[in-house]
Design a protein around this motif. Structure first.
Motif, PDB file in Angstrom:
ATOM      1  N   GLN A   1     -11.211  -0.268 -10.190  1.00 51.43           N
ATOM      2  CA  GLN A   1     -11.468  -0.862  -8.890  1.00 51.43           C
ATOM      3  C   GLN A   1     -12.958  -0.707  -8.577  1.00 51.43           C
ATOM      4  O   GLN A   1     -13.519   0.351  -8.849  1.00 51.43           O
ATOM      5  CB  GLN A   1     -10.661  -0.078  -7.841  1.00 51.43           C
TER       6      GLN A   1
ATOM      7  N   ASN B   1      -9.454  -7.993  -7.866  1.00 50.61           N
ATOM      8  CA  ASN B   1     -10.036  -8.894  -6.871  1.00 50.61           C
ATOM      9  C   ASN B   1     -10.549  -8.206  -5.617  1.00 50.61           C
ATOM     10  O   ASN B   1     -10.993  -8.892  -4.699  1.00 50.61           O
ATOM     11  CB  ASN B   1      -9.014  -9.968  -6.483  1.00 50.61           C
ATOM     12  N   SER B   2     -10.500  -6.866  -5.599  1.00 50.00           N
ATOM     13  CA  SER B   2     -10.948  -6.195  -4.374  1.00 50.00           C
ATOM     14  C   SER B   2     -12.427  -6.511  -4.143  1.00 50.00           C
ATOM     15  O   SER B   2     -13.255  -6.396  -5.043  1.00 50.00           O
ATOM     16  CB  SER B   2     -10.729  -4.687  -4.472  1.00 50.00           C
ATOM     17  N   GLY B   3     -12.726  -6.976  -2.935  1.00 52.82           N
ATOM     18  CA  GLY B   3     -14.113  -7.273  -2.561  1.00 52.82           C
ATOM     19  C   GLY B   3     -14.629  -8.614  -3.038  1.00 52.82           C
ATOM     20  O   GLY B   3     -15.819  -8.901  -2.854  1.00 52.82           O
TER      21      GLY B   3
ATOM     22  N   GLU C   1      -6.748  -3.465  -9.400  1.00 47.96           N
ATOM     23  CA  GLU C   1      -7.200  -4.317  -8.293  1.00 47.96           C
ATOM     24  C   GLU C   1      -8.448  -5.146  -8.650  1.00 47.96           C
ATOM     25  O   GLU C   1      -9.523  -4.937  -8.089  1.00 47.96           O
ATOM     26  CB  GLU C   1      -7.515  -3.456  -7.053  1.00 47.96           C
TER      27      GLU C   1
ATOM     28  N   SER D   1       0.840  -1.194   0.000  1.00 47.26           N
ATOM     29  CA  SER D   1       0.000   0.000   0.000  1.00 47.26           C
ATOM     30  C   SER D   1       0.880   1.251   0.000  1.00 47.26           C
ATOM     31  O   SER D   1       1.851   1.333   0.763  1.00 47.26           O
ATOM     32  CB  SER D   1      -0.871  -0.041   1.256  1.00 47.26           C
TER      33      SER D   1
ATOM     34  N   ASP E   1      -2.483  -8.737  -4.575  1.00 53.37           N
ATOM     35  CA  ASP E   1      -3.004 -10.052  -4.234  1.00 53.37           C
ATOM     36  C   ASP E   1      -2.024 -11.140  -4.672  1.00 53.37           C
ATOM     37  O   ASP E   1      -1.804 -11.354  -5.863  1.00 53.37           O
ATOM     38  CB  ASP E   1      -4.359 -10.211  -4.951  1.00 53.37           C
TER      39      ASP E   1
ATOM     40  N   SER F   1     -12.324 -14.649  -7.313  1.00 59.18           N
ATOM     41  CA  SER F   1     -11.104 -13.950  -7.736  1.00 59.18           C
ATOM     42  C   SER F   1     -10.365 -14.747  -8.791  1.00 59.18           C
ATOM     43  O   SER F   1      -9.878 -14.194  -9.787  1.00 59.18           O
ATOM     44  CB  SER F   1     -10.150 -13.744  -6.555  1.00 59.18           C
TER      45      SER F   1
ATOM     46  N   THR G   1      -2.074  -4.893  -8.657  1.00 66.98           N
ATOM     47  CA  THR G   1      -2.631  -5.748  -7.597  1.00 66.98           C
ATOM     48  C   THR G   1      -1.665  -5.874  -6.424  1.00 66.98           C
ATOM     49  O   THR G   1      -0.467  -5.659  -6.570  1.00 66.98           O
ATOM     50  CB  THR G   1      -2.949  -7.160  -8.151  1.00 66.98           C
TER      51      THR G   1
END
Ligand SMILES: Nc1ncnc2c1ncn2[C@@H]1O[C@H](COP(=O)(O)OP(=O)(O)OP(=O)(O)O)[C@@H](O)[C@H]1O
Length: 250
Positions: free
Chosen positions: A85, A165-167, A163, A36, A197, A173, A195
């Motif tokens: 996103q 796969n967020s959520g 991103e 992040s 992830d 995913s 990403t």
């Protein structure tokens, strides 16, 4: 192919990107990864022209983007598909209207042609017949698939995904990751996925550019990523309990 050279971007005294270079080939899934605040989204925004880097170049198949004028940039943007996103669908529009949006904006196709393209894209993401549903009636995974259908509506040469796969749950995913990889190979798209992830990294990371504190610390493939002696990269890769437990098994 997209090539970035020596990208620098600051916000005030915050030097967010400090000389990033990399080559993203067509037909493979390219990932920009990092913790992040490492500068991933800023780099993506520099590449599509939402931020202007102070220094450096972005070349779309040899066409230097950062120095283009507004009209020239629009021509390149027509070749770009984006999956944002959270999918970023228009809530007041149906699935069909959402996917048709870029076709309305950028083409002079008649309604029949546009509808054919919408139906083709819906079929490609396994959502045939969902034309008249509204985003509120869809699951998170379905929204992503509609977002992908919209992103490929214009048959893009370049696909940017922020991103994906967020959520989403881990199983969904994987479905989304696989769909992105399949489309990339099928249409020989230059695809760049931002990403953090590790499942995506291990699953679809053909080329990976690792950012740390605004610098490129490493680049390589998912086959190599677990075998480096770069401390910052290992801290990122093996941060999760799962990856720690699996260390040495890749
Ligand atoms: N528009 C902006 N104005 C000022 N600072 C910004 C802006 N956009 C990003 N930053 C700063 O740039 C740094 C990198 O942010 P960025 O969103 O690129 O990181 P990231 O790696 O994508 O993080 P995350 O994984 O949390 O989304 C952060 O310190 C952030 O505060």
């Amino acid at each position: 192919m997209i090539e970035i050279k020596d990208i620098h971007k600051s916000f005030g005294s915050n030097k967010v990107l400090q000389g990033i270079s990399g080559k993203f080939e067509a037909g493979v899934t390219n990932l920009i990864i990092g913790g992040s605040g490492s500068g991933k989204t800023t780099l993506l925004k520099c590449m599509i022209g939402l931020h202007h880097p102070e220094q450096g170049s972005v070349e779309y198949d040899g066409r230097e983007f950062t120095s283009m004028n507004f009209e020239e940039k629009i021509e390149i943007r027509k070749e770009i598909g984006m999956l944002f996103q959270g999918s970023a669908l228009f809530d007041s529009m149906t699935v069909e209207e959402n996917i048709m949006f870029p076709l309305n904006m950028f083409t002079d196709q008649d309604r029949k042609e546009k509808l054919e393209r919408v139906n083709f894209c819906l079929e490609r993401v396994n959502l045939e017949g969902k034309n008249k549903l509204f985003p509120a009636e869809l699951s998170g995974g379905m929204k992503k698939r509609v977002g992908i259908a919209r992103a490929i509506a214009m048959n893009p040469k370049y696909l940017f995904v922020d991103e994906p796969n967020s959520g989403l749950d881990p199983k969904t995913s994987i479905v989304i990751d696989e769909l992105i990889k399949e489309l990339t190979e099928e249409y020989n798209t230059t695809t760049i996925v931002v990403t953090h992830d590790m499942n995506s990294v291990m699953g679809i990371g053909d080329y990976i550019l690792f950012l740390h504190e605004g610098k490129k610390f490493w680049e390589g493939s998912n086959k190599e990523i677990a075998h480096t002696d770069i401390q910052e990269l290992n801290d990122f890769v093996f941060a999760s309990r799962f990856m720690k437990a699996a260390k040495g098994k890749f």
